[in-house]
Scaffold this active site. Structure first.
Site, short mmCIF file in Angstrom:
data_model
loop_
_atom_site.label_atom_id
_atom_site.label_comp_id
_atom_site.label_asym_id
_atom_site.label_seq_id
_atom_site.Cartn_x
_atom_site.Cartn_y
_atom_site.Cartn_z
N ILE A 87 0.82 -1.22 0.00
CA ILE A 87 0.00 0.00 0.00
C ILE A 87 0.85 1.26 0.00
CG2 ILE A 87 -1.95 -1.15 1.14
CD1 ILE A 87 -1.07 0.26 3.75
N CYS A 128 -2.58 -12.07 0.05
CA CYS A 128 -1.44 -11.13 0.12
C CYS A 128 -0.94 -11.21 1.55
CB CYS A 128 -1.85 -9.73 -0.31
SG CYS A 128 -3.34 -9.08 0.48
N GLY A 164 -5.04 -9.90 3.29
CA GLY A 164 -6.18 -10.46 2.58
C GLY A 164 -7.28 -9.49 2.24
#
Length: 553
Positions: free
Chosen positions: A264, A325, A328
């Protein structure tokens, strides 16, 4: 290198995209009101300001603040300049200049928005003119930081459709982590978070057995395919914090693939770089290299490539897959929802896409509150990231490559993104179902789908052709990806807009003409039936009558 050509300029037009005669967002003018208001929207204050427009220069006007929007209306200028910004779209409010500032329009407020634009207002330095408007704006733009409700909870709009009825969790429910089942080969798309292996290589027999059951249920494969969205180096590093990945020793009946999609924080920085080259001025002289340096389209490519692998493994490989990932709820949601969009034509309809968003993003716990920062003044929060925006961008890329495969149009996607930030509806508020239930979101707020489904014609793709059981595999090479100009650069009036699309507009006219002929045909049939109702002669069928009707097509 991406295929995105340099955005075209219209040097003869400096008219701002904010200059408009009437509001476009469903607001209504109250009698004797200077600003449009939604039902439940109340005016808080207003003040004379100078809007320092990056395109048209200084614009004198009056700034109104309500519990929902910031609204500027120019004075002494024709045509009137209108600036209409939902407070939910504001990410940061900063004071500009000080008491000793002497430059022209150097004292006022700088406002950073979440929708790719910045706003600057100059104020008079006398008294406490800036302090008052700063405090009021901050209070209402960030209600969660000031113990105020989101506007969604006081919104009194009425719509013909109830968007909350679109999604029924129980009808979609299979298992906690099951996203989709292939209707023919019964292969499934499962999702989860990373296994908690840690540095010591911890094992969980139940988890290992569960994955074996998923593999056995497929019946056509020797190994279960696991797609880890992360770069492999990140997955290894996550072991230090208790996470990790599926090793061969613990999961001998699984094969693991890393998809190299970054986290992110990388995505947040990439979007910042993109904004720098598109607002307020487009970096025209070195456009392609500037765009490439943001890595935005590269990230879009990796997400699409990963989703294609998932979809192809399920459809062509007839194999069940598990996607995860780290946690999730970010990259996992991107991959599963895009794969389902590629595999299942239902999700390419308007209602189907709404169900997809509700199920794979909202119900599965994407952290909208943290990623978007609804009503929160902490603009530097490291949890903020454009993960959902990235997903919608990928959908747009697919719609460009398959222009007849999606029932919805570009405006549909832009409307979703606008209300991702606006806080006008409850759809994207909060990060999990337990909080939404606690706040009674479905009872006390309206759904974004209520607005869209009550105005379906505005959001429908006229070229849509319904197809069943056709998998779509977009080309995810950089040569075939484009920057979404009508979203990322829509505030720049110098970009030549192609809206409305003349081909689409003409097609809509032809569809309306067809509908008019069909209506007349039905009226003729009703009239004809009434005339011969007492006759033994059978009335003509619609198909028989249709053969005698000629149109311009």
């Amino acid at each position: 290198m991406a295929s995105s050509s340099t955005p075209k300029y219209n040097s003869n037009s400096l008219e701002s995209s904010s200059i408009k005669r009437t509001p476009k967002d469903g607001t209504k003018w109250e009698q004797n009101e200077e600003i449009p208001r939604l039902p439940g929207e109340t005016r808080v204050t207003d003040k004379e300001v100078i809007y320092v427009c990056p395109f048209n220069g200084a614009v004198k006007g009056r700034l109104y603040v309500t519990n929902y929007r910031l609204y500027l209306r120019s004075v002494e200028i024709d045509p009137v300049v209108i600036l209409d910004v939902p407070l939910g779209a504001i990410a940061r409010i900063e004071k500009m200049g000080g008491a000793s500032s002497r430059g022209e329009n150097s004292y006022g407020l700088d406002i950073t928005c979440k929708d790719m634009r910045n706003l600057r207002f100059a104020l008079k330095q006398e008294g406490h003119s800036r302090r008052d408007i700063f405090e009021i704006l901050t209070k209402h733009a960030f209600p969660q930081s000031h113990n105020l409700p989101f506007f969604a909870f006081v919104n009194e709009e009425k719509f013909a459709e109830n968007g909350w009825m679109v999604y029924n969790p129980m009808s979609e429910y299979r298992r906690q982590v099951l996203s989709w089942i292939h209707p023919e080969n019964q292969a499934v798309v499962m999702r989860s978070s990373q296994p908690l292996v840690g540095m010591s290589g911890k094992r969980n027999k139940d988890d290992e057995r569960y994955l074996d059951i998923i593999r056995d249920a497929n019946g056509q494969i020797s190994k279960l395919t696991i797609y880890d969205a992360r770069p492999s180096v990140n997955a290894v590093a996550n072991k230090a914090t208790g996470g990790g990945y599926e090793g061969d020793d613990a999961y001998p009946n699984a094969e693991l693939f890393f998809l190299d999609i970054h986290n992110i924080h990388v995505m947040r920085e990439s979007l910042k770089k993109l904004k720098d080259i598109v607002y307020p001025n487009v970096e025209e002289s070195h456009w392609l290299s500037s765009l490439e340096s943001t890595h935005w389209l590269e990230h879009i490519k990796l997400v699409l490539t990963g989703a294609i692998q998932v979809a192809d493994k399920v459809s062509s490989g007839k194999s069940s897959v598990l996607v995860h990932c780290s946690d999730g709820w970010d990259r996992t949601a991107q991959l599963t929802s895009l794969a389902m969009l590629m595999l299942d034509s239902y999700y390419r309809t308007i209602v189907g896409f709404e169900v997809l968003v509700q199920k794979e993003w909202i119900s599965f716990g994407h952290k909208f509150a943290s990623r978007i920062g609804h009503g929160d003044k902490n603009h530097a929060d490291a949890d903020r990231s454009p993960i959902f925006l990235q997903f919608i961008d990928c959908v747009w890329q697919m719609s460009k490559q398959f222009p007849t495969a999606f029932e919805f149009n570009e405006q549909f996607l832009i409307t979703i993104l606008d209300h991702l930030y606006s806080c006008r509806f409850g759809t994207f508020l909060y990060s999990c179902e337990s909080v939404r239930e606690k706040e009674k979101v479905t009872e006390r707020t309206l759904s974004t789908w209520s607005l869209i489904n009550s105005e379906k014609a505005k959001h429908t793709n006229p070229f849509y052709t319904k197809e069943l059981n056709r998998a779509l595999y977009p080309v995810a090479s950089m040569r075939h990806l484009e920057l979404w100009v009508n979203y990322y650069i829509r505030w720049n009036p110098r970009i030549r807009q192609q809206q409305p699309n003349p081909v689409e507009q003409r097609y809509m006219e032809l569809l309306a003409l067809r509908d008019d002929y069909m209506r007349r045909l039905e009226e003729l049939q009703i009239t004809n039936n009434s005339k011969i109702s007492n006759s033994s002669t059978s009335s003509a069928s619609p198909s028989q009558m249709m053969s005698h009707v000629q149109t311009h097509f």
